[in-house]
Design an enzyme around this catalytic site. Structure first.
Site, PDB file in Angstrom:
ATOM      1  CB  SER A  55     -54.338   0.595   4.694  1.00 46.86           C
ATOM      2  OG  SER A  55     -55.206  -0.553   5.153  1.00 46.86           O
ATOM      3  CG  ASP A  68     -61.135   4.761   6.607  1.00 43.07           C
ATOM      4  OD1 ASP A  68     -61.011   3.559   6.840  1.00 43.07           O
ATOM      5  OD2 ASP A  68     -59.692   4.660   6.823  1.00 43.07           O
ATOM      6  CG  HIS A 114     -59.187   1.489   4.211  1.00 40.78           C
ATOM      7  ND1 HIS A 114     -58.573   3.074   4.984  1.00 40.78           N
ATOM      8  CD2 HIS A 114     -58.685   1.193   3.527  1.00 40.78           C
ATOM      9  CE1 HIS A 114     -57.256   2.428   5.302  1.00 40.78           C
ATOM     10  NE2 HIS A 114     -57.540   1.347   4.732  1.00 40.78           N
TER      11      HIS A 114
END
Length: 532
Positions: free
Chosen positions: A315, A371, A426
């Site tokens: 991320s 995602d 995610h």
């Protein structure tokens, strides 16, 4: 919500022990409650107004992007449930190791490290590359699992363990690496009042700095197996997809000596911000990590060893990894540098991508099809516009992904639910599960995947119910409270060696550097004494 929300909320319950309140679940597009209010890295409870606004925005975008977010069919896992004997499967999985035996890859490490851009290694996925990707992914996961986000902890925002204990406490002792440095970060981005650190936090921990990751280096045994001394930087990130919806297109600012290469302002701020008034960020994350990487590279090159740098993150951590790689390539020319990122957003423009390539940085992006985060920023205006260069010219404000991509699909795994779950899509553990089972785009999930399936549900609800794995099960026993000798339930005190202390840190550095100078170059069996 401004960029500060997404960029400064550096931690979410989805990847950490659940010390939050009893009523919390892992529903998508919902900020998890029970987090501490801290200056940079933690996701904190939103007000009802902002929460509803984010939800409405997310819902609108979900409708708008229904052609882009490819979710599994609702009955997908039901079909699998009809042909799989789940009890038999569980018994079989429980009786096998979670990892395959390590293979010697010293003869092909350059290729596995991306010297040829991972050409012909991704589809089908080379078994040795799969192991390496999972290894680096577990380093990224460690930054979540060890983070202290308890708002009632006086050390909120730090790492729960010291360097010598980190891998041991997280079950990574056999990974063949040793931690040499912790990285702290802050941000000068203006933040909303509800994101400020809790008033319960005392002066024993920094009010502005937060643990952001670590530097580690391969030990002698792992070095012989992989063919070089591998220095790894692992960056922690944020994992709440709903926070990214409100930051579609942010300000790009120049990076490096080129006026053309530009990166997202918030990422750059976190990487470079510092303040003389803080205990841990008198030097920036950039300065901290580059000082340590430069020292390690020089130390091992002086011993005549071949050295590589691998930078990983999930991320936001993947975004910081790219910035770190850019600086490292400019500072240490000729050093083999690779980035292995998971669910990382776009970071900069086309010129930034091109400069990274010209400097020799190799980037492998692992992306789950469902995602949404790896599509941000630049959801609509991105590298796909390059096809119109003849008409528009090079667009400096267009966000662009960097490097090769390993695209994964939630639908490939019979163990994952088919319902829309942006948080689960995610989750880094979902990524690692899919990497472990990926063979190729034309074949199904590999039947001999070794990684423990239960890890997927550590902080979300992605596994099919037939497996009987509780969701969000990874948490501290009794939410961190212990019963003392009087029968009172109290918050435990940290062991002295686990308490963050810049004074002790500096003392160890000077002592360790002295020991390094005394190392016998011929005694390669000794572990580096500076590891603490």
């Amino acid at each position: 919500m401004a960029l500060s929300t997404a960029m400064n909320m550096m931690y979410n319950i989805n990847h950490a022990p659940a010390i939050h309140s009893a009523g919390v679940n892992c529903l998508p597009l919902q900020t998890i409650q029970g987090h501490q209010k801290t200056a940079v890295p933690v996701d904190c409870p939103q007000t009802k107004k902002s929460s509803k606004g984010a939800s409405r925005l997310a819902e609108s975008l979900s409708h708008l992007l229904h052609l882009h977010i490819d979710t599994p069919p609702r009955n997908h896992n039901n079909e699998h449930a009809q042909i799989i004997n789940w009890n038999s499967l569980t018994e079989e999985k429980h009786s096998t190791p979670t990892k395959s035996p390590k293979e010697i890859i010293s003869h092909k490490w350059h290729e596995l490290h991306g010297s040829k851009g991972w050409e012909n290694l991704l589809d089908p996925l080379h078994p040795c590359l799969r192991r390496e990707i999972v290894k680096y992914g577990e380093f990224a996961q460690a930054t979540y699992d060890a983070f202290d986000y308890d708002s009632f902890s006086e050390y909120c925002g730090s790492c729960r363990f010291n360097k010598s204990k980190l891998f041991e406490k997280l079950g990574l002792s056999n990974n063949g690496y040793q931690v040499t440095k912790y990285i702290y970060a802050m941000s000068h981005i203006e933040i909303p009042s509800w994101l400020e650190r809790s008033h319960l936090v005392h002066d024993s921990w920094s009010k502005h700095s937060n643990w952001m990751g670590f530097v580690c280096v391969s030990d002698d045994h792992e070095t012989r197996r992989i063919g070089r001394r591998d220095i790894v930087v692992s960056w922690r990130g944020t994992v709440s997809p709903s926070e990214w919806y409100e930051d579609m297109q942010r300000k790009l600012e120049p990076i490096g000596s080129s006026a053309e290469a530009k990166v997202e302002h918030g990422f750059q701020s976190i990487y470079t911000s510092k303040s003389p008034s803080t205990r841990y960020n008198k030097s920036s994350a950039s300065e901290q990590v580059m000082k340590e990487v430069t020292r390690l590279v020089q130390f091992y090159k002086d011993k005549g060893e071949e050295v590589s740098l691998t930078i990983t993150g999930h991320s936001l951590g993947g975004a910081l990894a790219l910035l770190n790689a850019y600086e490292a390539a400019a500072t240490l020319p000729g050093l083999p540098i690779s980035v292995i990122s998971f669910g990382a957003p776009r970071v900069g423009n086309i010129a930034f991508r091109d400069e990274l390539h010209q400097m020799g940085v190799r980037t492998l992006r692992v992306a789950v099809k469902q995602d949404i985060v790896h599509r941000m920023p630049g959801l609509f205006f991105n590298e796909s516009l390059q096809k119109f260069d003849d008409i528009t010219g090079t667009l400096e404000w267009v966000y662009t992904h960097v490097g090769a991509e390993l695209k994964l699909d939630v639908r490939s795994s019979p163990y994952l639910k088919g319902s829309l779950n942006l948080t689960g899509f995610h989750s880094l553990e979902t990524y690692l599960h899919l990497v472990d089972g990926f063979l190729s785009t034309s074949t199904g999930f590999r039947s001999n995947a070794r990684r423990d399936i239960a890890l997927v549900n550590k902080a979300c609800d992605m596994l099919v119910d037939e497996l009987r794995i509780p969701h969000c099960w990874y948490q501290l026993s009794n939410k961190g409270l212990v019963c003392n000798e009087h029968g009172r339930w109290v918050k435990p005190k940290r062991d002295p060696e686990d308490i963050p202390s810049p004074t002790a840190h500096d003392h160890h550095i000077h002592h360790s550097l002295h020991l390094i100078d005394q190392l016998d170059d011929n005694n390669s069996q000794l572990q580096p004494s500076y590891v603490f």
